[in-house]
Design an enzyme around this catalytic site. Structure first.
Site, short mmCIF file in Angstrom:
data_model
loop_
_atom_site.label_atom_id
_atom_site.label_comp_id
_atom_site.label_asym_id
_atom_site.label_seq_id
_atom_site.Cartn_x
_atom_site.Cartn_y
_atom_site.Cartn_z
N GLY A 31 1.12 -1.25 -0.22
CA GLY A 31 0.38 -0.69 0.04
C GLY A 31 0.90 1.18 0.38
O GLY A 31 2.03 1.29 -0.23
N HIS A 34 2.21 4.47 -5.35
CA HIS A 34 2.84 5.30 -6.04
C HIS A 34 2.96 5.17 -7.42
O HIS A 34 2.34 4.02 -8.05
CB HIS A 34 3.95 5.78 -6.12
N GLY A 36 4.96 3.92 -9.14
CA GLY A 36 6.19 2.07 -9.54
C GLY A 36 4.60 1.27 -9.05
O GLY A 36 4.49 0.00 -10.09
N HIS A 37 3.87 1.00 -8.48
CA HIS A 37 3.10 0.51 -7.92
C HIS A 37 2.07 0.50 -9.51
O HIS A 37 1.77 -0.39 -9.89
CB HIS A 37 1.88 0.71 -7.20
N GLN A 61 6.96 -9.37 7.96
CA GLN A 61 8.71 -9.71 7.28
C GLN A 61 9.44 -8.57 7.53
O GLN A 61 9.86 -7.79 7.24
CB GLN A 61 8.17 -9.27 5.31
N GLY A 147 8.33 -5.89 -8.89
CA GLY A 147 9.31 -4.60 -9.39
C GLY A 147 10.37 -5.44 -9.40
O GLY A 147 11.34 -5.55 -8.80
N ASP A 150 12.85 -3.87 -6.56
CA ASP A 150 13.53 -4.73 -5.15
C ASP A 150 13.82 -6.61 -5.99
O ASP A 150 12.94 -7.76 -6.30
CB ASP A 150 11.58 -5.72 -4.11
N GLN A 153 14.78 -9.93 -3.77
CA GLN A 153 12.62 -9.92 -3.79
C GLN A 153 11.83 -10.69 -5.14
O GLN A 153 11.17 -11.84 -5.22
CB GLN A 153 11.52 -8.94 -3.68
N SER A 185 9.25 5.63 -3.58
CA SER A 185 8.94 4.04 -2.78
C SER A 185 8.35 4.78 -1.78
O SER A 185 7.94 5.85 -1.58
CB SER A 185 10.72 4.04 -1.93
P1 AMP Z 1 5.97 -2.92 -1.70
O1 AMP Z 1 4.37 -1.63 -1.87
O2 AMP Z 1 6.80 -1.97 -1.85
O3 AMP Z 1 5.58 -3.95 -1.23
O4 AMP Z 1 5.90 -3.29 -3.16
C1 AMP Z 1 4.89 -3.63 -4.46
C2 AMP Z 1 5.22 -4.28 -5.94
O5 AMP Z 1 5.59 -2.68 -6.03
C3 AMP Z 1 7.39 -4.78 -5.03
O6 AMP Z 1 7.20 -5.90 -5.87
C4 AMP Z 1 8.07 -3.18 -5.40
O7 AMP Z 1 9.02 -4.13 -6.09
C5 AMP Z 1 7.06 -2.95 -6.80
N1 AMP Z 1 7.63 -1.65 -6.53
C6 AMP Z 1 7.96 -1.08 -5.39
N2 AMP Z 1 8.41 0.43 -5.76
C7 AMP Z 1 8.83 0.81 -7.54
C8 AMP Z 1 9.09 1.16 -7.90
N3 AMP Z 1 9.67 2.66 -8.41
N4 AMP Z 1 9.28 0.76 -9.37
C9 AMP Z 1 8.16 -0.12 -9.90
N5 AMP Z 1 8.27 -0.59 -8.87
C10 AMP Z 1 8.57 -0.94 -7.78
#
Ligand code: AMP
Length: 281
Positions: A31, A34, A36-37, A61, A147, A150, A153, A185
């Site tokens: 959640g 942004h 990226g998501h 985690q 993404g 990570d 991951q 992020s």
């Molecule tokens: P998170 O909410 O941080 O756990 O991220 C969820 C998914 O979004 C993960 O697969 C991340 O790698 C991806 N993600 C987070 N930030 C970015 C970004 N700047 N660009 C692309 N994917 C992203």
């Protein structure tokens, strides 16, 4: 777009979709979404008939001294982003819906989770793999979107899928950045204005490393040193690691870089730990 809090409701919807022969894409997130998501959700919407975005800040985690309790949350804003990006359902369970009393089954993918972020976050990937396996069992996606931000991951989920014969296609999407290069992020909101100005040093340093490799430097130590030297010019930055590993194996490269290689860094800017990377080969 539906918002579902219960596992049984989520399963019912997915079962209806599957009966109609529809394909399902899953975008697992914590959640505070942004761009990226959003890029992951849009890609999933382009490649699947139905898209589920899971929004779950996964307690198992996070280490004891990490930011679980203060991790930013805003489900209303997240839901409108999901809708705009083309999601059909948001799965937003409570922690006690996902982890019943007495929960004790964890997935450990072994050595691949012990390098890079695994060194400073020893239980992190065990928690990630466990929740992702649960999400896969609940949503039964045809494809799952992660993404490159990570990268370790993504490599670990790739191994999880392969080792446990999961019937899911992994799609890894490029890193989305701010205009000054900082990787987007959810944790960027922790940065105060001074730290925010300092944070693009990760990307600058990685770009320096990448051009060194392009200009013919093969020695992993020399590349690591060049990256660390740039990061160390920033007084607010404290390096957790700068590392060069084979990708997706996540095995340290000693000596010359050859084949597909991940160059990754984790850096504290003040108290906020940021990660970034690039892949060559
Ligand atoms: P998170 O909410 O941080 O756990 O991220 C969820 C998914 O979004 C993960 O697969 C991340 O790698 C991806 N993600 C987070 N930030 C970015 C970004 N700047 N660009 C692309 N994917 C992203």
């Amino acid at each position: 777009m539906m918002i579902l809090n219960n596992i049984s409701d989520m399963r019912k919807i997915v079962d209806q979709w599957k009966k109609q022969g529809l394909t399902v894409g899953l975008v697992p997130t914590m959640g505070f979404l942004h761009e990226g998501h959003e890029s992951l959700i849009k890609r999933a919407a382009a490649e699947n008939d139905r898209v589920v975005v899971s929004i779950f800040v996964n307690p198992i985690q996070f280490g004891k001294n990490e930011d679980f309790s203060v991790y930013p949350r805003n489900i209303e804003r997240d839901s409108s982003i999901c809708q705009r990006a083309g999601a059909h359902a948001v799965f937003n369970p409570a922690a006690d819906e996902m982890y019943l009393d007495g929960f004790s089954t964890y997935i450990d993918v072994g050595d691949i989770s012990k390098e890079l972020c695994g060194k400073s976050r020893p239980i992190h990937f065990r928690g990630v793999c466990t929740v992702v396996a649960k999400l896969f069992n609940i949503v039964k996606p045809d494809r799952a979107y992660f993404g490159q931000k990570d990268a370790q991951q993504a490599a670990i989920i790739h191994k999880l899928i392969k080792d446990l014969n999961m019937d899911v296609e992994l799609v890894v999407c490029p890193i989305v950045r701010e205009s000054d290069g900082l990787a987007k992020s959810s944790r960027n909101v922790y940065l105060n204005p001074e730290e925010r100005k300092a944070a693009p040093v990760l990307h600058r340093a990685l770009c320096a490393g990448e051009s060194l490799i392009s200009s013919g430097q093969k020695d992993a130590e020399a590349v690591k040193k060049a990256i660390a030297d740039v990061i160390n010019t920033e007084p607010l930055a404290k390096i957790d690691y700068v590392d060069v590993v084979a990708f997706p194996e996540i095995k340290p490269v000693n000596g010359d870089i050859s084949g597909k290689t991940l160059v990754a860094t984790a850096v504290f800017i003040g108290k906020t730990r940021l990660i970034d990377n690039f892949i060559v080969g």
